[in-house]
Design an enzyme around this catalytic site. Structure first.
Site, PDB file in Angstrom:
ATOM      1  N   GLU A 187       0.180  -0.482   9.410  1.00  0.00           N
ATOM      2  CA  GLU A 187      -1.051  -0.649   8.639  1.00  0.00           C
ATOM      3  C   GLU A 187      -1.899   0.635   8.624  1.00  0.00           C
ATOM      4  O   GLU A 187      -3.034   0.629   8.185  1.00  0.00           O
ATOM      5  CB  GLU A 187      -1.854  -1.841   9.156  1.00  0.00           C
ATOM      6  CG  GLU A 187      -2.158  -1.850  10.621  1.00  0.00           C
ATOM      7  CD  GLU A 187      -3.437  -1.110  10.963  1.00  0.00           C
ATOM      8  OE1 GLU A 187      -3.490  -0.503  12.029  1.00  0.00           O
ATOM      9  OE2 GLU A 187      -4.357  -1.117  10.157  1.00  0.00           O
ATOM     10  N   GLY A 206       5.515   8.832  -1.542  1.00  0.00           N
ATOM     11  CA  GLY A 206       4.828  10.097  -1.330  1.00  0.00           C
ATOM     12  C   GLY A 206       4.161  10.170   0.026  1.00  0.00           C
ATOM     13  O   GLY A 206       4.237   9.254   0.847  1.00  0.00           O
ATOM     14  N   GLY A 262      17.397   0.251  34.574  1.00  0.00           N
ATOM     15  CA  GLY A 262      18.464   0.085  33.595  1.00  0.00           C
ATOM     16  C   GLY A 262      18.421  -1.249  32.892  1.00  0.00           C
ATOM     17  O   GLY A 262      18.762  -1.365  31.706  1.00  0.00           O
ATOM     18  N   LEU A 284       0.820  -1.217   0.000  1.00  0.00           N
ATOM     19  CA  LEU A 284       0.000   0.000   0.000  1.00  0.00           C
ATOM     20  C   LEU A 284       0.849   1.260   0.000  1.00  0.00           C
ATOM     21  O   LEU A 284       0.702   2.113  -0.862  1.00  0.00           O
ATOM     22  CB  LEU A 284      -0.916   0.014   1.230  1.00  0.00           C
ATOM     23  CG  LEU A 284      -1.657   1.338   1.499  1.00  0.00           C
ATOM     24  CD1 LEU A 284      -2.624   1.656   0.359  1.00  0.00           C
ATOM     25  CD2 LEU A 284      -2.383   1.286   2.837  1.00  0.00           C
TER      26      LEU A 284
END
Length: 379
Positions: free
Chosen positions: A363, A129, A340, A125
């Site tokens: 997703e 861009g 830690g 998908l």
């Protein structure tokens, strides 16, 4: 709202938990460290019918209900989120749209093989861009005789490079943006469709995630999923469906984080007594438990609506949004309680934090759950 698990649900939960204990947990740290794809585990999941659990037997599925699938994913995620993500991509993002929108011939050819675990599904998908169907490198599909020619790039392709069958979204209506999307079933290995590179990730490291390129890739018209320009409808439905599965995975990860934190708080002694005696630790554990509980309720509510074949967009968005926020909070608190040691790689809580973020983020689309919820409220 009350949920009572049937004997079948309880058996599936136990089966998944036993599988996780015996096969996932022993290798989870190693495949996270190396990024190795657990092919032998995927084969073992197919033998247990996990790969097609809620699909009908006529297509090779096990014929269980959707809640069984959700419970199974939750249990597996307690032990190895990478493996559950591979499975969820296969079932929720690939097999599901083929089952719901595919033709009978597509189901027989592709869905049956996926349900039996003979073929693995991948999901394409995201693009370079800002959103799908945007940018100069978006994937565009142009008719050429009886075929489509696909050109462009896909980014963050889930199960990329190891899948046999991909659901790919490409722009067929070039002036319509997302409304001009169409979905295609694309087989691995066809000319012009190749992996450019594997993407190194913070979490879910054993789930291959690739950048893939289409260069005059010829795809038959018969492999169009649904109708032309129906891709946006298919995408919204598929992401809502997959969002419920993602929330179940978050619930499983967070349950492990909670259990480990409770155990550590009882065992870690400071100033002469276990840190579990400190109110600050107690309150963090209480917040964690409440968040895990609410993630489950939101997930099970949405899953029950799927079983009843009701509209789920609103409830799925709530489950996904809450799981994204609460899941990170739970795992952050787990790291904090472990101090830690939690920040180091000797314990697994840091891996849980890395993985829980990845479950939701991959997703997502340009339509975030907040916009779905708001648009429903403001109708």
């Amino acid at each position: 709202m009350d949920f009572h698990w049937t004997k079948e649900h309880q058996l599936i939960k136990k089966s998944a938990r036993d599988f996780g204990n015996e096969q996932l947990e022993p290798q989870a740290a190693e495949i996270d460290r190396t990024g190795r794809f657990p092919s032998e585990t995927v084969k073992a999941m197919a033998e247990l019918d996990f790969m097609g659990m809620f699909f009908p037997p006529e297509y090779g599925g096990a014929g269980t209900d959707f809640m069984s699938y959700i419970l199974m994913l939750e249990e597996l995620s307690r032990f190895c989120a990478s493996t559950s993500a591979i499975l969820a991509t296969h079932c929720s993002l690939v097999s599901y749209p083929v089952f719901k929108y595919g033709s009978e011939s597509q189901k027989k050819k592709y869905l049956t093989a996926m349900c039996k675990g003979e073929k693995l599904g991948g999901f394409a998908l995201a693009e370079p861009g800002a959103a799908p169907a945007s940018g100069p490198e978006r994937v565009v599909a142009i008719m050429d005789g009886d075929d489509y020619l696909l050109n462009g790039k896909k980014y963050f392709v889930l199960n990329g490079g190891v899948a046999d069958i991909y659901v790919v979204f490409a722009q067929t209506g070039q002036s319509a943006g997302m409304k001009g999307l169409s979905a295609f079933i694309v087989e691995a290995g066809i000319p012009g469709f190749k992996v450019k590179r594997q993407i190194e990730k913070m979490g879910l490291r054993a789930q291959p995630t690739a950048e893939m390129v289409f260069e005059k890739t010829r795809v038959s018209r018969e492999n169009l999923l649904g109708a032309e320009n129906q891709g946006y409808e298919i995408l919204k439905d598929t992401l809502a469906f997959a969002g419920v599965a993602a929330a179940a995975q978050v619930a499983g990860i967070c349950q492990t984080a909670l259990e480990l934190s409770v155990k550590y708080a009882k065992e870690r002694v400071q100033f002469g007594r276990p840190i579990a005696c400190l109110q600050a630790i107690q309150w963090m554990l209480a917040d964690m438990a409440a968040n895990v509980h609410m993630i489950r309720l939101a997930t099970y509510k949405a899953a029950s609506l799927i079983q009843e074949d009701k509209t789920i967009a609103y409830e799925a968005a709530i489950a996904r949004m809450f799981a994204a926020r609460a899941g990170v909070d739970v795992c952050m608190d787990a790291v904090q309680i472990h101090g830690g040691y939690g920040y180091g790689k000797e314990l697994i809580v840091e891996r849980l934090l890395r993985d829980v973020k990845g479950i939701i983020i991959f997703e997502n689309s340009s339509e975030f759950p907040q916009s779905i919820i708001a648009s429903t409220l403001l109708r």
